[in-house]
Design an enzyme around this catalytic site. Structure first.
Site, PDB file in Angstrom:
ATOM      1  N   SER A  53       0.867  -1.167   0.000  1.00  0.00           N
ATOM      2  CA  SER A  53       0.000   0.000   0.000  1.00  0.00           C
ATOM      3  C   SER A  53       0.909   1.224   0.000  1.00  0.00           C
ATOM      4  O   SER A  53       1.651   1.443   0.954  1.00  0.00           O
ATOM      5  CB  SER A  53      -0.869  -0.030   1.264  1.00  0.00           C
ATOM      6  OG  SER A  53      -1.543   1.186   1.445  1.00  0.00           O
ATOM      7  N   LYS A  60      -1.120  -1.036  -4.446  1.00  0.00           N
ATOM      8  CA  LYS A  60      -2.300  -0.233  -4.105  1.00  0.00           C
ATOM      9  C   LYS A  60      -1.836   1.197  -3.897  1.00  0.00           C
ATOM     10  O   LYS A  60      -0.879   1.444  -3.166  1.00  0.00           O
ATOM     11  CB  LYS A  60      -2.934  -0.822  -2.847  1.00  0.00           C
ATOM     12  CG  LYS A  60      -3.710   0.115  -1.943  1.00  0.00           C
ATOM     13  CD  LYS A  60      -4.427  -0.686  -0.864  1.00  0.00           C
ATOM     14  CE  LYS A  60      -4.553   0.097   0.438  1.00  0.00           C
ATOM     15  NZ  LYS A  60      -5.157  -0.723   1.501  1.00  0.00           N
ATOM     16  N   LYS A  87      -2.843   5.067  -2.708  1.00  0.00           N
ATOM     17  CA  LYS A  87      -3.808   5.901  -1.990  1.00  0.00           C
ATOM     18  C   LYS A  87      -4.224   7.033  -2.917  1.00  0.00           C
ATOM     19  O   LYS A  87      -3.370   7.648  -3.580  1.00  0.00           O
ATOM     20  CB  LYS A  87      -3.157   6.471  -0.724  1.00  0.00           C
ATOM     21  CG  LYS A  87      -2.842   5.408   0.313  1.00  0.00           C
ATOM     22  CD  LYS A  87      -4.125   4.864   0.953  1.00  0.00           C
ATOM     23  CE  LYS A  87      -3.796   3.927   2.103  1.00  0.00           C
ATOM     24  NZ  LYS A  87      -5.024   3.424   2.751  1.00  0.00           N
ATOM     25  N   ASP A 105      -7.046   3.050  -3.130  1.00  0.00           N
ATOM     26  CA  ASP A 105      -7.737   3.149  -1.836  1.00  0.00           C
ATOM     27  C   ASP A 105      -8.030   4.613  -1.527  1.00  0.00           C
ATOM     28  O   ASP A 105      -7.112   5.409  -1.354  1.00  0.00           O
ATOM     29  CB  ASP A 105      -6.861   2.537  -0.725  1.00  0.00           C
ATOM     30  CG  ASP A 105      -7.601   2.440   0.603  1.00  0.00           C
ATOM     31  OD1 ASP A 105      -8.764   2.874   0.693  1.00  0.00           O
ATOM     32  OD2 ASP A 105      -6.995   1.916   1.574  1.00  0.00           O
ATOM     33  N   GLU A 124     -11.000   0.694  -3.360  1.00  0.00           N
ATOM     34  CA  GLU A 124     -11.271   0.426  -1.945  1.00  0.00           C
ATOM     35  C   GLU A 124     -11.934   1.640  -1.285  1.00  0.00           C
ATOM     36  O   GLU A 124     -11.428   2.771  -1.387  1.00  0.00           O
ATOM     37  CB  GLU A 124      -9.921   0.108  -1.284  1.00  0.00           C
ATOM     38  CG  GLU A 124      -9.999  -0.382   0.140  1.00  0.00           C
ATOM     39  CD  GLU A 124      -8.600  -0.743   0.673  1.00  0.00           C
ATOM     40  OE1 GLU A 124      -7.661  -0.937  -0.137  1.00  0.00           O
ATOM     41  OE2 GLU A 124      -8.442  -0.796   1.897  1.00  0.00           O
ATOM     42  N   ASP A 160     -13.612  -1.508   3.109  1.00  0.00           N
ATOM     43  CA  ASP A 160     -12.662  -1.574   4.228  1.00  0.00           C
ATOM     44  C   ASP A 160     -13.354  -0.965   5.458  1.00  0.00           C
ATOM     45  O   ASP A 160     -13.984  -1.685   6.247  1.00  0.00           O
ATOM     46  CB  ASP A 160     -11.366  -0.833   3.841  1.00  0.00           C
ATOM     47  CG  ASP A 160     -10.353  -0.705   4.984  1.00  0.00           C
ATOM     48  OD1 ASP A 160     -10.649  -1.126   6.113  1.00  0.00           O
ATOM     49  OD2 ASP A 160      -9.259  -0.156   4.757  1.00  0.00           O
ATOM     50  N   LYS A 168      -9.643  -6.907   8.197  1.00  0.00           N
ATOM     51  CA  LYS A 168      -8.637  -6.551   9.196  1.00  0.00           C
ATOM     52  C   LYS A 168      -9.236  -7.052  10.502  1.00  0.00           C
ATOM     53  O   LYS A 168     -10.237  -6.500  10.963  1.00  0.00           O
ATOM     54  CB  LYS A 168      -8.447  -5.018   9.271  1.00  0.00           C
ATOM     55  CG  LYS A 168      -7.835  -4.375   8.032  1.00  0.00           C
ATOM     56  CD  LYS A 168      -7.805  -2.850   8.134  1.00  0.00           C
ATOM     57  CE  LYS A 168      -7.211  -2.236   6.864  1.00  0.00           C
ATOM     58  NZ  LYS A 168      -7.353  -0.760   6.835  1.00  0.00           N
ATOM     59  N   GLY A 183      -4.027  -3.974   6.253  1.00  0.00           N
ATOM     60  CA  GLY A 183      -2.971  -3.684   7.215  1.00  0.00           C
ATOM     61  C   GLY A 183      -3.221  -2.317   7.815  1.00  0.00           C
ATOM     62  O   GLY A 183      -3.916  -1.487   7.224  1.00  0.00           O
TER      63      GLY A 183
HETATM   64  O1  OSB Z   1      -7.034   1.949   4.502  1.00  0.00           O
HETATM   65  O2  OSB Z   1      -5.934   0.172   4.396  1.00  0.00           O
HETATM   66  C1  OSB Z   1      -6.068   1.302   4.844  1.00  0.00           C
HETATM   67  C2  OSB Z   1      -3.006   2.240   6.946  1.00  0.00           C
HETATM   68  C3  OSB Z   1      -3.591   2.915   7.981  1.00  0.00           C
HETATM   69  C4  OSB Z   1      -4.961   3.097   7.968  1.00  0.00           C
HETATM   70  C5  OSB Z   1      -5.732   2.591   6.913  1.00  0.00           C
HETATM   71  C6  OSB Z   1      -5.140   1.893   5.879  1.00  0.00           C
HETATM   72  C7  OSB Z   1      -3.747   1.749   5.878  1.00  0.00           C
HETATM   73  C8  OSB Z   1      -3.013   1.127   4.791  1.00  0.00           C
HETATM   74  C9  OSB Z   1      -1.622   0.606   5.099  1.00  0.00           C
HETATM   75  O3  OSB Z   1      -3.403   1.072   3.643  1.00  0.00           O
HETATM   76  C10 OSB Z   1      -1.515  -0.864   4.968  1.00  0.00           C
HETATM   77  C11 OSB Z   1      -0.208  -1.351   5.563  1.00  0.00           C
HETATM   78  O4  OSB Z   1       0.789  -1.307   4.853  1.00  0.00           O
HETATM   79  O5  OSB Z   1      -0.187  -1.739   6.744  1.00  0.00           O
HETATM   80 MG    MG Z   2      -8.182   0.824   3.165  1.00  0.00          MG
END
Ligand code: OSB
Ligand code: MG
Length: 369
Positions: A135, A161, A163, A188, A213, A238, A262, A290
């Site tokens: 991510s 992925k 952001k 995402d 996402e 999510d 999660k 994550g």
């Molecule tokens: O939306 O998945 C998410 C991290 C913090 C809060 C929300 C998210 C995330 C990540 C990081 O996308 C995923 C990771 O590398 O742990």
């Molecule tokens: Mg997410």
């Protein structure tokens, strides 16, 4: 398994990178760490809530209060037959799945250690390595993004992925898609769009993303269902999936064709197993999310990802991407886009206690009287 004592800590750990999302910038994590003690064994749990309620509503201090004053007093000194028993004890308290998950997941670890089995076996897993992607946060420029994507693909990660947020979406995704036509690519939004942004989101259909996402509200299902009917790209939920009940409703409404699991967002492994079963019968593919976890949360996530429904690469990438030094002895590192699941009883990782001590801002030990 009788829970004889518990140690709750708050500690702070600096990230190796600046992680920018549509809801803010993270440079460190404030971590709630729980150690449960019973029958000479220790179970570990990690909170994923942050200081500020920017992802979901829970906070570190809110969770600390609930664990100290409400949840731990309910279970200390009790002989619990299994994790389901603990879940039933916490069930009357509404909401707060992240706070509950800290305790529930630590108890799964302790219980599996009592059985002398690795957690993945107790959960019903079917493999010992899991597919992972990365991510990537919002980068300063498109060129920086291309470099980051190239580096991680070269390391063997199986999905990228990115952001996104309004204004940082089509252009950057299009550039990555053009440079890496074969890459498995997702986006995402962390709830940064509204239904009125439909034209912006519709443009992403031409980029063959594996899914988008959580584009809409952090607690929404209905608008996601409306959007899903108009987009070719599958929607993955999510933030909105906080329980098996929410997952059932999301399936009924058609709010998402893919689910991000999660366990810490869902209230723990027990609730995650229920969502896994619902998704299996509805034909919804799962992947492990994550929350920038340390080795404790990362190990829990790896064990759960061994279940058969996890058919897309997860966000559980190498710990060395995140931390100069992780909280656990074991190196959790991907090879060719595969993360090995830690071996040994329970989650199979051990705290580096001197490091934990050094990073601790607050702690409290409580034992059954
Ligand atoms: O939306 O998945 C998410 C991290 C913090 C809060 C929300 C998210 C995330 C990540 C990081 O996308 C995923 C990771 O590398 O742990
Ligand atoms: Mg997410």
């Amino acid at each position: 398994m009788r829970i004889e004592a518990a140690e709750l800590r708050i500690l702070e750990l600096s990230l190796k990178f600046r992680f920018e999302t549509s809801f803010g910038v993270q440079t460190k994590r404030t971590i709630l760490l729980l150690r449960l003690f019973g029958e000479g064994l220790e179970g570990l749990g990690e909170g994923v809530m942050e200081r500020l309620p920017l992802y979901r509503e829970e906070t570190v201090m809110g969770a600390r209060y609930l664990l100290e004053e409400v949840f731990l007093p309910q279970v200390l000194g009790k002989d619990l037959a299994n994790p389901e028993g603990l879940r039933q004890t916490l069930a009357p308290f509404r909401g707060n799945p992240m706070a509950k998950a800290v305790l529930e997941m630590a108890f799964w670890d302790l219980w599996a250690k009592g059985l002398g089995k690795p957690l993945w076996q107790v959960l019903g897993g079917v493999r010992t390595r899991v597919e992972v992607g990365v991510s990537l946060g919002i980068q300063p420029t498109v060129a920086d993004t291309l470099k980051a994507v190239e580096r991680h693909l070269a390391q063997g990660y199986r999905r990228i992925k990115l952001k996104i947020r309004p204004g940082w979406d089509y252009v950057v995704l299009k550039a990555v898609r053009q440079a890496f036509p074969e890459a498995t690519l997702t986006a995402d939004a962390n709830s940064a769009y509204r239904l009125a942004d439909f034209p912006r989101l519709k443009r992403l259909d031409e980029l063959f993303l594996d899914y988008i996402e959580q584009p809409l509200g952090y607690d929404d299902l209905l608008d996601h269902a409306k959007l899903a009917r108009e987009l070719a790209t599958p929607i993955c939920l999510d933030e909105s999936l906080t329980s098996a009940e929410k997952a059932r409703k999301a399936i009924e409404l058609g709010a998402g064709r893919v689910f991000n699991i999660k366990p810490a967002r869902l209230g723990g492994h027990g609730e995650s197993l229920q969502v896994h079963a619902l998704a299996q019968s509805a034909g919804i593919p799962l992947w492990m999310g994550g929350m920038l976890e340390t080795g404790v949360g990362r190990a829990h996530n790896l064990h759960l990802t061994t279940l058969p429904g996890f058919t897309k690469p997860g966000d559980v990438s190498s710990a060395s991407r995140y931390w100069e030094e992780d909280l656990v002895e074991e190196a959790l590192e991907a090879e060719e886009g595969l993360m090995p699941v830690p071996e040994g009883p329970g989650i199979g990782v051990h705290l580096k206690l001197p490091l934990v001590e050094r990073l601790t801002l607050w702690q409290r030990y409580v034992s059954a009287s």
